[in-house]
Scaffold this motif. Structure first.
Motif, short mmCIF file in Angstrom:
data_model
loop_
_atom_site.label_atom_id
_atom_site.label_comp_id
_atom_site.label_asym_id
_atom_site.label_seq_id
_atom_site.Cartn_x
_atom_site.Cartn_y
_atom_site.Cartn_z
N LEU A 52 -6.59 -25.06 -29.25
CA LEU A 52 -7.89 -24.51 -28.85
C LEU A 52 -7.74 -23.60 -27.63
CD1 LEU A 52 -10.08 -27.66 -29.44
CD2 LEU A 52 -10.22 -25.49 -30.70
N GLU A 53 -6.92 -23.99 -26.67
CA GLU A 53 -6.69 -23.13 -25.50
C GLU A 53 -6.04 -21.82 -25.93
OE1 GLU A 53 -4.16 -22.76 -21.37
OE2 GLU A 53 -4.33 -24.76 -22.28
N ARG A 54 -5.06 -21.88 -26.79
CA ARG A 54 -4.39 -20.67 -27.28
C ARG A 54 -5.40 -19.74 -27.96
NH1 ARG A 54 -0.40 -23.09 -29.16
NH2 ARG A 54 -1.24 -23.59 -31.20
N GLY A 55 -6.24 -20.30 -28.84
CA GLY A 55 -7.26 -19.50 -29.51
C GLY A 55 -8.25 -18.90 -28.53
N TYR A 56 -8.64 -19.70 -27.54
CA TYR A 56 -9.57 -19.22 -26.51
C TYR A 56 -8.96 -18.05 -25.75
CZ TYR A 56 -11.90 -19.04 -22.00
OH TYR A 56 -12.52 -18.61 -20.87
N ARG A 57 -7.70 -18.18 -25.33
CA ARG A 57 -7.05 -17.11 -24.58
C ARG A 57 -6.94 -15.83 -25.43
NH1 ARG A 57 -5.07 -18.44 -19.67
NH2 ARG A 57 -4.89 -20.65 -19.17
N GLU A 58 -6.66 -15.98 -26.72
CA GLU A 58 -6.60 -14.82 -27.61
C GLU A 58 -7.98 -14.17 -27.73
OE1 GLU A 58 -5.05 -16.55 -31.18
OE2 GLU A 58 -3.02 -16.71 -30.37
N LEU A 59 -9.02 -15.00 -27.86
CA LEU A 59 -10.39 -14.49 -27.92
C LEU A 59 -10.74 -13.72 -26.65
CD1 LEU A 59 -13.36 -14.50 -29.09
CD2 LEU A 59 -13.65 -16.61 -27.80
N MET A 60 -10.44 -14.33 -25.50
CA MET A 60 -10.80 -13.70 -24.22
C MET A 60 -10.04 -12.40 -24.00
SD MET A 60 -13.23 -15.48 -23.26
CE MET A 60 -13.52 -14.86 -21.63
N ALA A 61 -8.87 -12.24 -24.58
CA ALA A 61 -8.12 -10.99 -24.45
C ALA A 61 -8.85 -9.84 -25.13
CB ALA A 61 -6.72 -11.16 -25.04
N GLN A 62 -9.78 -10.15 -26.02
CA GLN A 62 -10.54 -9.13 -26.74
C GLN A 62 -11.88 -8.80 -26.07
OE1 GLN A 62 -9.88 -11.25 -30.76
NE2 GLN A 62 -10.14 -9.08 -31.24
N ILE A 63 -12.24 -9.55 -25.03
CA ILE A 63 -13.52 -9.35 -24.36
C ILE A 63 -13.25 -8.87 -22.94
CG2 ILE A 63 -15.65 -10.48 -23.58
CD1 ILE A 63 -15.19 -12.54 -25.86
N PRO A 64 -13.79 -7.70 -22.56
CA PRO A 64 -13.52 -7.19 -21.21
C PRO A 64 -13.98 -8.17 -20.13
CG PRO A 64 -14.68 -5.55 -22.55
CD PRO A 64 -14.68 -6.84 -23.33
N ALA A 65 -13.15 -8.34 -19.12
CA ALA A 65 -13.48 -9.23 -18.00
C ALA A 65 -14.79 -8.81 -17.34
CB ALA A 65 -12.35 -9.24 -16.98
N SER A 66 -15.11 -7.52 -17.39
CA SER A 66 -16.34 -7.03 -16.76
C SER A 66 -17.60 -7.58 -17.45
CB SER A 66 -16.37 -5.50 -16.77
OG SER A 66 -16.32 -5.02 -18.10
N HIS A 123 -18.12 -10.68 -17.88
CA HIS A 123 -18.33 -12.03 -17.38
C HIS A 123 -18.69 -12.04 -15.90
CE1 HIS A 123 -16.77 -13.54 -21.12
NE2 HIS A 123 -15.73 -12.75 -20.96
N VAL A 124 -19.84 -12.60 -15.59
CA VAL A 124 -20.21 -12.81 -14.20
C VAL A 124 -19.84 -14.23 -13.80
CG1 VAL A 124 -22.11 -12.89 -12.55
CG2 VAL A 124 -22.01 -11.08 -14.26
N LEU A 125 -20.14 -15.19 -14.65
CA LEU A 125 -19.77 -16.59 -14.40
C LEU A 125 -19.36 -17.20 -15.73
CD1 LEU A 125 -19.60 -18.92 -12.37
CD2 LEU A 125 -21.93 -19.52 -13.02
N HIS A 126 -18.09 -17.53 -15.85
CA HIS A 126 -17.54 -18.07 -17.09
C HIS A 126 -16.38 -18.97 -16.70
CE1 HIS A 126 -16.41 -17.87 -21.40
NE2 HIS A 126 -15.20 -18.10 -20.90
N ALA A 127 -16.28 -20.11 -17.34
CA ALA A 127 -15.16 -21.02 -17.08
C ALA A 127 -14.84 -21.80 -18.34
CB ALA A 127 -15.52 -21.98 -15.95
N ALA A 128 -13.57 -22.13 -18.49
CA ALA A 128 -13.13 -22.97 -19.60
C ALA A 128 -12.21 -24.04 -19.06
CB ALA A 128 -12.41 -22.13 -20.65
N ALA A 129 -12.28 -25.22 -19.64
CA ALA A 129 -11.45 -26.33 -19.21
C ALA A 129 -10.88 -27.04 -20.42
CB ALA A 129 -12.26 -27.31 -18.37
#
Length: 105
Positions: free
Chosen positions: A15-29, A31-37
């Motif tokens: 799940l972490e690997r999939g999440y990191r792959e997903l986030m690589a496709q979404i510009p950091a800009s 996100h104002v407040l986002h966290a994953a654990a």
């Protein structure tokens, strides 16, 4: 602002690997407040949107759901709530600071 809490149950590493792959496709800009654990039984995500309408428009779209599923983030339990307060980088995140971060202020 509005907050959503996503809980995915399964192999935490996958799940972490999939999440990191997903986030690589979404510009950091975006996100104002986002966290994953990582949790013992999966992954927990906190995300904020400027409004409840923005939350429903984004996460209710078939395209976004397909993007999550493409990265193994399926059948998550999602709850959403009006945000009472948020802090990031030792500062409160408010509508005004949200607009500044988004270049609208």
């Amino acid at each position: 602002m509005h907050c959503s809490v996503w809980r995915f149950t399964g192999d935490p590493e996958a799940l972490e690997r999939g999440y990191r792959e997903l986030m690589a496709q979404i510009p950091a800009s975006n996100h104002v407040l986002h966290a994953a654990a990582r949790t013992p039984d999966g992954l927990l995500i906190f995300d904020t949107c400027p409004s409840e309408q923005a939350y429903h428009a984004f996460f209710g779209s078939d395209q976004v759901r397909a993007l999550f599923a493409e990265h193994g983030l399926r059948e998550g339990v999602v709850e959403d709530f009006p945000l009472v307060a948020a802090y990031a980088r030792r500062s409160e995140v408010t509508d005004a600071t949200w607009d500044q971060q988004a270049g609208r202020g």
